[in-house]
Design an enzyme around this catalytic site. Sequence first.
Site, short mmCIF file in Angstrom:
data_model
loop_
_atom_site.label_atom_id
_atom_site.label_comp_id
_atom_site.label_asym_id
_atom_site.label_seq_id
_atom_site.Cartn_x
_atom_site.Cartn_y
_atom_site.Cartn_z
N ASP A 57 0.86 -1.18 0.00
CA ASP A 57 0.00 0.00 0.00
C ASP A 57 0.90 1.23 0.00
OD1 ASP A 57 -1.70 2.11 0.50
OD2 ASP A 57 -2.66 1.22 2.26
N VAL A 58 0.90 1.98 -1.10
CA VAL A 58 1.85 3.10 -1.22
C VAL A 58 1.52 4.25 -0.27
CG1 VAL A 58 2.37 2.53 -3.62
CG2 VAL A 58 0.58 4.23 -3.11
N ASN A 84 3.95 4.81 -10.36
CA ASN A 84 2.75 4.89 -11.17
C ASN A 84 1.45 4.94 -10.38
OD1 ASN A 84 0.92 4.27 -13.57
ND2 ASN A 84 0.67 2.41 -12.34
N TYR A 152 -7.30 16.13 -8.17
CA TYR A 152 -6.47 15.40 -9.11
C TYR A 152 -5.48 16.34 -9.79
CZ TYR A 152 -5.15 12.22 -12.90
OH TYR A 152 -4.44 11.43 -13.77
N LYS A 156 -1.31 16.39 -9.51
CA LYS A 156 -0.43 16.18 -10.65
C LYS A 156 0.50 17.38 -10.89
CE LYS A 156 -1.71 12.01 -11.49
NZ LYS A 156 -0.76 10.90 -11.23
#
Length: 247
Positions: A57-58, A84, A152, A156
């Site tokens: 789990d990142v 990713n 989002y 980014k």
Amino acid sequence: MNRICLVTGAGSGVGQSAALALLGDGDTVYLAGRRMEALQETAALAKAGTAIPVAADVTDPASVDALFARIAADHGRLDVLFNNAGISARSINFGDLTWDNWRDTMSVNLDGMFLCASAAFRLMRDQAPQGGRIINNGSISAYAPRPGSAPYTASKHAVTGLTKSISLDGRAFDIACGQIDIGNAATAMTKVMTAGVPQADGRMAIEPRMDVDDVGRTILFMAGMPADANVQFITVMATNMPFIGRG
């Protein structure tokens, strides 16, 4: 080739495509993600290389530490990280966003990106010989937002800042860091585009998508650069998607 690679979010979509491209080049690829079953499905598709699925789990520092400790114990080095793992979110007008909406996206798209990049950087710095390559998955949203996409888009944009900082700080240790910005790869995440998504002028429109394997080939190109060269930023997108000239 037999690079030691790690792909996060390798159970589906872009992560799966990238992992299979690296495996096809003969690499050893650690496949990380939350669902072991999905990772095993990716591994089963490999026709070459060595696939090693690892549930992780990142967003959990302890889970990320355990993942990188295993790579270090198995091989003593990491050559390539494709950072990713990420999530998208349904379109929500900024005025209707909640703190939970914001944190759900940031925890994966930014915090998770930081945790994995940080662990990879330390391993690449401390290994002998030093060096390696970190490839962060950005988005065309790092340049232009979609309607109702504040968390989002912000995440980014932040990834771009992270990429630049890692690239600069990594110079002393032969660590290259680049970013791939993807527009409308055909994955489950973008399936909604085949039914129509909101446009900047208020319309709903179906958007073209491209084969996700085009992304995998691009990751393989970036990973294969010699140590003294780096793809700093690259955009891969469906040719006719409404990005250039969006507005």
